[in-house]
Design an enzyme around this catalytic site. Structure first.
Site, PDB file in Angstrom:
ATOM      1  N   LYS A   1       0.981  -1.260  -0.031  1.00  0.00           N
ATOM      2  CA  LYS A   1       0.063  -0.140   0.048  1.00  0.00           C
ATOM      3  C   LYS A   1       1.068   1.219   0.009  1.00  0.00           C
ATOM      4  O   LYS A   1       1.426   1.682   1.028  1.00  0.00           O
ATOM      5  CB  LYS A   1      -0.996  -0.022   1.416  1.00  0.00           C
ATOM      6  CG  LYS A   1      -2.206   0.691   1.064  1.00  0.00           C
ATOM      7  CD  LYS A   1      -2.187   2.311   0.791  1.00  0.00           C
ATOM      8  CE  LYS A   1      -1.791   2.857   1.991  1.00  0.00           C
ATOM      9  NZ  LYS A   1      -1.379   4.572   1.558  1.00  0.00           N
TER      10      LYS A   1
ATOM     11  N   GLU B   1       9.698   1.997  10.902  1.00  0.00           N
ATOM     12  CA  GLU B   1      10.799   3.026  10.553  1.00  0.00           C
ATOM     13  C   GLU B   1      10.243   4.437  10.596  1.00  0.00           C
ATOM     14  O   GLU B   1       9.348   4.865   9.623  1.00  0.00           O
ATOM     15  CB  GLU B   1      11.335   2.721   9.176  1.00  0.00           C
ATOM     16  CG  GLU B   1      12.831   3.242   9.052  1.00  0.00           C
ATOM     17  CD  GLU B   1      12.724   4.464   8.801  1.00  0.00           C
ATOM     18  OE1 GLU B   1      12.541   5.538   9.460  1.00  0.00           O
ATOM     19  OE2 GLU B   1      12.774   4.827   7.435  1.00  0.00           O
TER      20      GLU B   1
ATOM     21  N   CYS C   1      13.740  10.747   6.562  1.00  0.00           N
ATOM     22  CA  CYS C   1      13.843  10.125   7.799  1.00  0.00           C
ATOM     23  C   CYS C   1      15.106  10.304   8.465  1.00  0.00           C
ATOM     24  O   CYS C   1      15.321  10.698   9.573  1.00  0.00           O
ATOM     25  CB  CYS C   1      13.542   8.714   7.770  1.00  0.00           C
ATOM     26  SG  CYS C   1      14.189   7.714   6.611  1.00  0.00           S
TER      27      CYS C   1
HETATM   28  P1  NAD Z   1       1.742   8.796   7.548  1.00  0.00           P
HETATM   29  O1  NAD Z   1       2.578   8.233   8.875  1.00  0.00           O
HETATM   30  O2  NAD Z   1       0.397   9.259   7.657  1.00  0.00           O
HETATM   31  O3  NAD Z   1       1.801   8.036   6.108  1.00  0.00           O
HETATM   32  C1  NAD Z   1       2.425   7.064   5.845  1.00  0.00           C
HETATM   33  C2  NAD Z   1       2.132   5.913   5.484  1.00  0.00           C
HETATM   34  O4  NAD Z   1       1.006   5.315   6.179  1.00  0.00           O
HETATM   35  C3  NAD Z   1       1.236   6.372   4.266  1.00  0.00           C
HETATM   36  O5  NAD Z   1       1.237   5.275   3.258  1.00  0.00           O
HETATM   37  C4  NAD Z   1      -0.198   6.405   4.717  1.00  0.00           C
HETATM   38  O6  NAD Z   1      -1.496   6.260   3.491  1.00  0.00           O
HETATM   39  C5  NAD Z   1      -0.188   5.350   5.506  1.00  0.00           C
HETATM   40  N1  NAD Z   1      -1.089   5.700   6.575  1.00  0.00           N
HETATM   41  C6  NAD Z   1      -1.714   6.800   7.118  1.00  0.00           C
HETATM   42  N2  NAD Z   1      -2.459   6.546   8.259  1.00  0.00           N
HETATM   43  C7  NAD Z   1      -2.719   5.520   8.333  1.00  0.00           C
HETATM   44  C8  NAD Z   1      -3.592   4.512   8.967  1.00  0.00           C
HETATM   45  N3  NAD Z   1      -4.542   5.096   9.836  1.00  0.00           N
HETATM   46  N4  NAD Z   1      -3.563   3.249   9.013  1.00  0.00           N
HETATM   47  C9  NAD Z   1      -2.625   2.576   8.151  1.00  0.00           C
HETATM   48  N5  NAD Z   1      -1.694   3.370   7.272  1.00  0.00           N
HETATM   49  C10 NAD Z   1      -1.967   4.753   7.139  1.00  0.00           C
HETATM   50  O7  NAD Z   1       2.598  10.102   7.328  1.00  0.00           O
HETATM   51  P2  NAD Z   1       2.399  11.512   6.666  1.00  0.00           P
HETATM   52  O8  NAD Z   1       1.151  12.166   7.182  1.00  0.00           O
HETATM   53  O9  NAD Z   1       2.240  11.536   5.442  1.00  0.00           O
HETATM   54  O10 NAD Z   1       3.532  12.726   7.155  1.00  0.00           O
HETATM   55  C11 NAD Z   1       3.520  12.973   8.454  1.00  0.00           C
HETATM   56  C12 NAD Z   1       4.552  13.180   9.241  1.00  0.00           C
HETATM   57  O11 NAD Z   1       5.480  11.742   9.342  1.00  0.00           O
HETATM   58  C13 NAD Z   1       5.941  13.670   8.393  1.00  0.00           C
HETATM   59  O12 NAD Z   1       5.910  15.065   8.600  1.00  0.00           O
HETATM   60  C14 NAD Z   1       7.152  13.159   8.949  1.00  0.00           C
HETATM   61  O13 NAD Z   1       7.591  13.691  10.061  1.00  0.00           O
HETATM   62  C15 NAD Z   1       6.948  11.803   9.329  1.00  0.00           C
HETATM   63  N6  NAD Z   1       7.195  10.948   8.119  1.00  0.00           N
HETATM   64  C16 NAD Z   1       8.209  10.126   8.196  1.00  0.00           C
HETATM   65  C17 NAD Z   1       8.637   9.226   7.091  1.00  0.00           C
HETATM   66  C18 NAD Z   1       9.861   8.230   7.439  1.00  0.00           C
HETATM   67  O14 NAD Z   1      10.417   8.126   6.406  1.00  0.00           O
HETATM   68  N7  NAD Z   1      10.144   7.809   8.558  1.00  0.00           N
HETATM   69  C19 NAD Z   1       7.840   9.440   5.999  1.00  0.00           C
HETATM   70  C20 NAD Z   1       6.845  10.160   5.681  1.00  0.00           C
HETATM   71  C21 NAD Z   1       6.417  11.071   6.932  1.00  0.00           C
END
Ligand code: NAD
Length: 479
Positions: A175, A250, A284
């Site tokens: 996903k 991660e 990250c």
């Molecule tokens: P997020 O955690 O919401 O999204 C990451 C993934 O998780 C996406 O595929 C999203 O569709 C999925 N996701 C979101 N809500 C979910 C749920 N309830 N159940 C299962 N899957 C779900 O991250 P974001 O909102 O895109 O970004 C927010 C913050 O997260 C960023 O500002 C940053 O600080 C952090 N982030 C970290 C990384 C990393 O590489 N560690 C990557 C993206 C974002």
């Protein structure tokens, strides 16, 4: 013209069962570029069932490890053959400069090449035990693995998470993130073309709370690999706990770059700058805090200021130092973090290219400090091109500050003192330490992962093959 992408389930490209879709936008100008399915739990269920049937039919597990590896390597080769098209797509979808996107595609290919080569080199063991007994530890796949990836490195994440899982004989359901997922879709098409059997790779697009939650909570997955925010990480881990399956998380970091008075500043400053502006700070492992020893504080600040003032954020296709942030939401998040910083703490800022679209989600690279260690901006992951400066007196204080956030992903240490290099490496609470370098070479071969709120489990390197497999103990009486 906008392209409509579809889900890939059991070897068939199809829309979401509810026929809903999500529009994808280019971060450089906010123009629509594609639509992807807005899938729901039914689509995830179909994908997991396809992966389950494929795994249980042994099509994939009975293929020799050598042949599985060959297929992975072939996929890597075909990704490399299409590096220009894929780079252009990755760049448009994420906003990152074209040259960075090109490096990402090459890394994605490299994951398939690396794990393709490793597939037939990981085996089990035998153990000494009682007389007349033979003990074998078989290394086996987990079954169906679920993968939820973020938007910051869609192409690299596709290779990083899927290649080791596939190499070990698992079947997978991916996903990708709704904000950027076009290269994973195209690379899945390439996987189909090079001959991956139906059901081995399944890809379902959609929103996190719908498709993501449905995947994490599905009773027929055997493992979940998640990369994203700490909040969603905690949520998906609670879902996997209901089914008693393991997950790797991660979750990002607030990684320190620690500069001692004896550091080679000419080598350090450009690398420290690059480590925060790469992907506009949406990485990250971004080196987002710089800890400077008293004595060289003003010199380092002056050099960093000079660098930051020259940096330009521009449209992805202009290949400037950095591109826009991924979305309006991410830009608002970064702006909110910076809103209450008094102007005297803004040490330097880069500029936004005059040609850049006013609709793009640009944020200028910004140097802030000196801040107190407990300041919100010294503690929290901003996920933007913002470098925070702190000062320290001695080694003990450097360790205390470096370890003094809730995260522990990566650290950079800059010193010519060999004993100090090792003392620091041992005491830093994080998953990777770089000494007189940072993030060198992309690191496909290097085990990677966090401590504390940066998550748990290890990706990359041979370590990932152990995460995506399990040991079965076989005891044979031979007396
Ligand atoms: P997020 O955690 O919401 O999204 C990451 C993934 O998780 C996406 O595929 C999203 O569709 C999925 N996701 C979101 N809500 C979910 C749920 N309830 N159940 C299962 N899957 C779900 O991250 P974001 O909102 O895109 O970004 C927010 C913050 O997260 C960023 O500002 C940053 O600080 C952090 N982030 C970290 C990384 C990393 O590489 N560690 C990557 C993206 C974002």
């Amino acid at each position: 013209m906008q392209q409509s992408y579809l889900n890939y389930i059991n070897g068939v490209w199809r829309p979401a069962l509810n026929s809903q879709s999500i529009t994808c936008y280019c971060p450089s100008n906010a123009q629509p570029i594609a639509t992807i399915p807005a899938s729901s739990a039914e689509d995830i269920d179909a994908a997991v069932k396809a992966a389950r049937n494929c795994f249980d039919s042994h099509v994939w597990t009975r293929m020799t490890a050598t042949d599985r590896g060959r297929l992975l390597s072939l996929l890597g080769k075909e990704i490399n053959n299409r590096v220009e098209t894929l780079s252009a797509l990755e760049s448009m979808d994420t906003g990152k400069p074209l040259s960075q996107a090109r490096n990402d595609i090459i890394s994605a290919a490299r994951y398939f090449e690396f794990y393709g080569g490793a597939a037939d080199k990981i085996g089990g063991e035998t153990l000494p035990y009682l007389n007349d007994y033979q003990v074998m530890l078989l290394r086996e796949p987990l079954g169906v693995t679920g993968h939820i990836i973020p938007w910051n490195y869609p192409a690299q994440m596709f290779g990083r998470t899927l290649a080791p899982a596939l190499a070990m004989g698992n079947t997978v359901v991916l996903k990708p993130a709704e904000d950027a997922c076009l290269t994973p879709l195209v690379m899945t098409k390439i996987a189909e073309e090079v001959g991956f059997p139906a059901g081995v790779i399944n890809l379902v697009c959609g929103l996190g709370p719908d498709a993501g939650s449905a995947l994490a909570s599905h009773p027929e997955i055997d493992f979940l690999s998640f990369t994203g925010s700490p909040e969603v990480g905690a949520h998906v881990q609670s879902l996997t706990a209901q089914n008693h399956i393991a997950c790797t998380l991660e979750l990002g970091g607030k990684s320190p770059q620690i500069i001692f008075t004896d550091a080679d500043l000419d080598a350090a400053i450009p690398i420290i700058t690059r480590a925060i502006i790469q992907n506009s700070g949406q990485t990250c492992s971004a080196g987002s805090r710089v800890l400077i020893q008293k004595g060289i504080f003003d010199t380092v600040i002056d050099k960093l200021k000079d660098n930051f003032k020259t940096l330009i954020a521009g449209s992805h296709d202009q290949d400037c130092d950095l591109g826009p942030l991924i979305s309006a939401k991410q830009k608002e998040r970064v702006e909110a973090y910076l809103a209450h910083v008094p102007p005297e703490f803004i040490l330097a800022q880069g500029t936004i290219d005059s040609q850049a679209s006013p609709s793009g989600f640009f944020y200028p690279p910004t140097l802030i400090g000196p801040l107190e260690p407990n300041h919100q901006l010294s503690q929290e992951e901003i996920f933007g091109p913002v470098l925070v400066v702190l000062e320290f007196n001695d080694e003990d204080e450097a360790i205390r500050l470096a370890n003094g956030t809730r995260y522990g992903l990566v650290s950079g240490v800059w010193t010519r003192d060999g004993s100090r290099q090792i003392r620091m490496a041992i005491q830093l609470r994080c998953g990777q330490v770089f000494i007189n370098c940072y993030g060198a070479g992309g690191g496909v071969e290097l085990p990677f992962g966090g401590t504390k709120k940066s998550g748990h489990g290890r990706e990359k390197g041979l370590a990932a093959l152990l995460e995506f497999s399990q040991i079965k103990t076989v005891v044979q009486y031979i007396g």
